[in-house]
Design a protein around this motif. Structure first.
Motif, mmCIF file in Angstrom:
data_model
loop_
_atom_site.group_PDB
_atom_site.id
_atom_site.type_symbol
_atom_site.label_atom_id
_atom_site.label_comp_id
_atom_site.label_asym_id
_atom_site.label_seq_id
_atom_site.Cartn_x
_atom_site.Cartn_y
_atom_site.Cartn_z
ATOM 1 N N LEU A 137 4.187 -6.384 -12.636
ATOM 2 C CA LEU A 137 4.522 -6.688 -11.248
ATOM 3 C C LEU A 137 3.564 -5.993 -10.293
ATOM 4 C CD1 LEU A 137 6.327 -7.632 -8.903
ATOM 5 C CD2 LEU A 137 7.812 -5.677 -9.368
ATOM 6 N N HIS A 138 3.316 -4.706 -10.515
ATOM 7 C CA HIS A 138 2.423 -3.959 -9.621
ATOM 8 C C HIS A 138 1.005 -4.522 -9.675
ATOM 9 C CE1 HIS A 138 -0.326 -0.533 -8.658
ATOM 10 N NE2 HIS A 138 0.449 -0.508 -7.606
ATOM 11 N N ALA A 139 0.540 -4.905 -10.857
ATOM 12 C CA ALA A 139 -0.808 -5.451 -10.988
ATOM 13 C C ALA A 139 -0.954 -6.780 -10.243
ATOM 14 C CB ALA A 139 -1.153 -5.640 -12.462
ATOM 15 N N ALA A 140 0.152 -7.504 -10.080
ATOM 16 C CA ALA A 140 0.097 -8.819 -9.427
ATOM 17 C C ALA A 140 0.272 -8.749 -7.912
ATOM 18 C CB ALA A 140 1.173 -9.730 -10.023
ATOM 19 N N LEU A 141 0.579 -7.580 -7.377
ATOM 20 C CA LEU A 141 0.786 -7.468 -5.935
ATOM 21 C C LEU A 141 -0.534 -7.652 -5.190
ATOM 22 C CD1 LEU A 141 3.213 -4.414 -5.752
ATOM 23 C CD2 LEU A 141 3.796 -6.832 -5.511
ATOM 24 N N ASN A 142 -0.473 -8.354 -4.078
ATOM 25 C CA ASN A 142 -1.656 -8.603 -3.263
ATOM 26 C C ASN A 142 -1.593 -7.767 -1.992
ATOM 27 O OD1 ASN A 142 -2.816 -10.604 -4.962
ATOM 28 N ND2 ASN A 142 -1.339 -12.093 -4.178
ATOM 29 N N ARG A 143 -2.698 -7.095 -1.677
ATOM 30 C CA ARG A 143 -2.788 -6.323 -0.442
ATOM 31 C C ARG A 143 -3.268 -7.243 0.675
ATOM 32 N NH1 ARG A 143 -3.528 -3.089 -4.658
ATOM 33 N NH2 ARG A 143 -2.996 -0.859 -4.523
ATOM 34 N N PRO A 144 -2.429 -7.544 1.652
ATOM 35 C CA PRO A 144 -2.850 -8.462 2.712
ATOM 36 C C PRO A 144 -3.856 -7.809 3.649
ATOM 37 C CG PRO A 144 -0.689 -7.544 3.211
ATOM 38 C CD PRO A 144 -1.050 -7.065 1.828
ATOM 39 N N ALA A 145 -4.703 -8.638 4.244
ATOM 40 C CA ALA A 145 -5.647 -8.143 5.246
ATOM 41 C C ALA A 145 -4.895 -7.971 6.558
ATOM 42 C CB ALA A 145 -6.796 -9.125 5.411
ATOM 43 N N VAL A 146 -4.957 -6.788 7.133
ATOM 44 C CA VAL A 146 -4.204 -6.499 8.353
ATOM 45 C C VAL A 146 -5.108 -5.803 9.364
ATOM 46 C CG1 VAL A 146 -2.002 -6.304 7.141
ATOM 47 C CG2 VAL A 146 -3.421 -4.263 7.465
ATOM 48 N N THR A 147 -4.643 -5.763 10.599
ATOM 49 C CA THR A 147 -5.357 -5.053 11.652
ATOM 50 C C THR A 147 -4.903 -3.592 11.677
ATOM 51 O OG1 THR A 147 -3.669 -5.544 13.318
ATOM 52 C CG2 THR A 147 -5.425 -7.179 13.003
ATOM 53 N N VAL A 148 -5.647 -2.781 12.421
ATOM 54 C CA VAL A 148 -5.266 -1.378 12.593
ATOM 55 C C VAL A 148 -3.899 -1.295 13.255
ATOM 56 C CG1 VAL A 148 -5.861 0.779 13.757
ATOM 57 C CG2 VAL A 148 -7.653 -0.599 12.693
ATOM 58 N N ARG A 149 -3.623 -2.187 14.199
ATOM 59 C CA ARG A 149 -2.325 -2.210 14.887
ATOM 60 C C ARG A 149 -1.199 -2.488 13.902
ATOM 61 N NH1 ARG A 149 0.292 -0.868 19.765
ATOM 62 N NH2 ARG A 149 2.200 -2.104 19.846
ATOM 63 N N ASP A 150 -1.422 -3.441 12.991
ATOM 64 C CA ASP A 150 -0.400 -3.743 11.972
ATOM 65 C C ASP A 150 -0.088 -2.505 11.138
ATOM 66 O OD1 ASP A 150 -0.264 -6.390 12.755
ATOM 67 O OD2 ASP A 150 -1.800 -7.036 11.340
ATOM 68 N N ARG A 151 -1.137 -1.828 10.662
ATOM 69 C CA ARG A 151 -0.920 -0.641 9.824
ATOM 70 C C ARG A 151 -0.184 0.453 10.601
ATOM 71 N NH1 ARG A 151 -5.482 -0.367 7.486
ATOM 72 N NH2 ARG A 151 -4.827 -0.905 5.384
#
Length: 375
Positions: free
Chosen positions: A312-326
């Motif tokens: 499950l962890h290997a399949a997780l995708n890190r979305p592209a986000v803005t600095v504001r989102d983070r």
């Protein structure tokens, strides 16, 4: 049964005439649609009671809000736990009210210690704002006072400048007391080259990005070496230095690290039978909750939990986000983590592998809560 992200779709949709007697009285986030007008977004710990007051017939002269004569439909999203409710409310508010959601969610940004690497002569700064200017953000801290105390202890370990001015190095610069005490490399007085100063700043960066490990281990080795050589005075000095570093790191409240690597998972009982919900944050960004099966279907079998978690962890995708989102996602985590109502364990890891043994125990505990609710 495979684990899969859960979309934010309503479990109950009610239309006029509003029959609420069969509606469960549980914690939920809800949206009251008002035709073409602005919808009403709310959250409650008792859904049926709240909607009965909001949509039922108002008593003559009553001054409380009543939307029964305006509502065209109601969408209800049951939640279990403070963090799931907070994240869902944030997601819906951002979708429905893109210009007003920060005020609705009451986001309060936590404090960070920033290492301003884009500066020719890097320095530190305590701030509640994240920036994309190449700075390293260490946090979030429980309070600004904790961040300022940590910054002071951090600067005591490195010869990085404490001044905030834009330097124009010159041998004629008056300098400051820290330079005289040999606690700064004195770049203002052109005592070192920009490259030499940046090397010291990189040591500080490495210290922050490793949560202190880059300095703790050498200090511990030096202490043990001096002790073995019977140089007890130096051994005591290194021991005291080690204690100061460890005490400084405790000011982080258990959550502070390089914010760009801030990762972890919280486990909650699910509204779906036979599973729990995993709330992952990867590199400072919340992912959609993932339903994780804890019981096989009748007559079926399941792979060991540890192996399924790794897949499950290997399949997780890190979305592209803005600095504001983070910044917003981290603020939501800090508000829950440092609150008095934190209702689940937070298993942190720095962009690496989750602590699978602890995660299995947390899932077992959440599963036990599900079992108790069933009986």
């Amino acid at each position: 049964m495979e684990a899969a992200p859960r979309s934010a779709s309503p479990a109950y949709r009610i239309e006029p005439p509003f029959e609420l007697s069969a509606l469960p009285d549980l914690a939920a986030v809800f949206v009251v649609r008002l035709g073409g007008a602005r919808p009403y977004l709310g959250r409650t710990s008792a859904l049926r009671r709240r909607l009965s007051r909001l949509l039922g017939e108002a008593a003559p002269g009553a001054r409380r809000l009543n939307l029964g004569h305006l509502a065209s439909s109601v969408e209800c999203y049951p939640v279990k736990g403070r963090l799931p409710a907070s994240l869902l409310y944030y997601k819906l508010a951002r979708t429905l009210f893109p210009d007003e959601y920060p005020q609705m969610v009451k986001l309060r940004f936590p404090a960070y210690v920033k290492l301003l690497l884009a500066n020719t002569y890097p320095r530190t700064k305590v701030s509640v704002r994240m920036s994309g200017s190449g700075a390293l953000h260490y946090g979030p801290f429980p309070s600004r006072a904790a961040a300022e105390s940590f910054e002071g202890e951090l600067l005591d370990q490195f010869q990085v400048r404490r001044c905030a001015e834009d330097l124009a190095p010159s041998p004629d610069h008056p300098g400051c007391i820290y330079g005289e005490m040999m606690r700064c490399l004195r770049p203002c007085q052109d005592a070192v080259s920009p490259g030499e100063y940046r090397g010291e700043a990189q040591r500080m960066e490495h210290f922050l990005s490793t949560s202190g490990a880059s300095l703790i281990e050498p200090v511990r080795v030096a202490r043990d070496r001096f002790s073995a050589e019977l140089d007890f005075e130096q051994a005591q000095h290194q021991h005291e230095r080690l204690q100061r570093i460890e005490q400084a790191l405790k000011l982080g409240g258990g959550l502070a690290m390089d914010a760009s690597k801030l990762s972890g998972v919280a486990v909650y009982p699910s509204n779906e039978p036979g599973q729990v919900d995993l709330f992952f944050m990867l590199d400072g960004v919340w992912l959609d909750p993932v339903g994780f099966p804890i019981a096989a279907a009748a007559g079926g079998s399941m792979a060991p939990m540890d192996r399924r978690l790794r897949e499950l962890h290997a399949a997780l995708n890190r979305p592209a986000v803005t600095v504001r989102d983070r910044a917003e996602h981290t603020a939501l985590l800090a508000r829950w983590y440092y609150s008095s109502y934190r209702d689940a364990a937070w298993l942190a890891f720095e962009s690496g592998q989750p602590p699978y043994r602890r995660l299995v125990r947390a899932i077992s505990k959440a599963a036990s809560a599900v079992q108790v609710e069933l009986f």
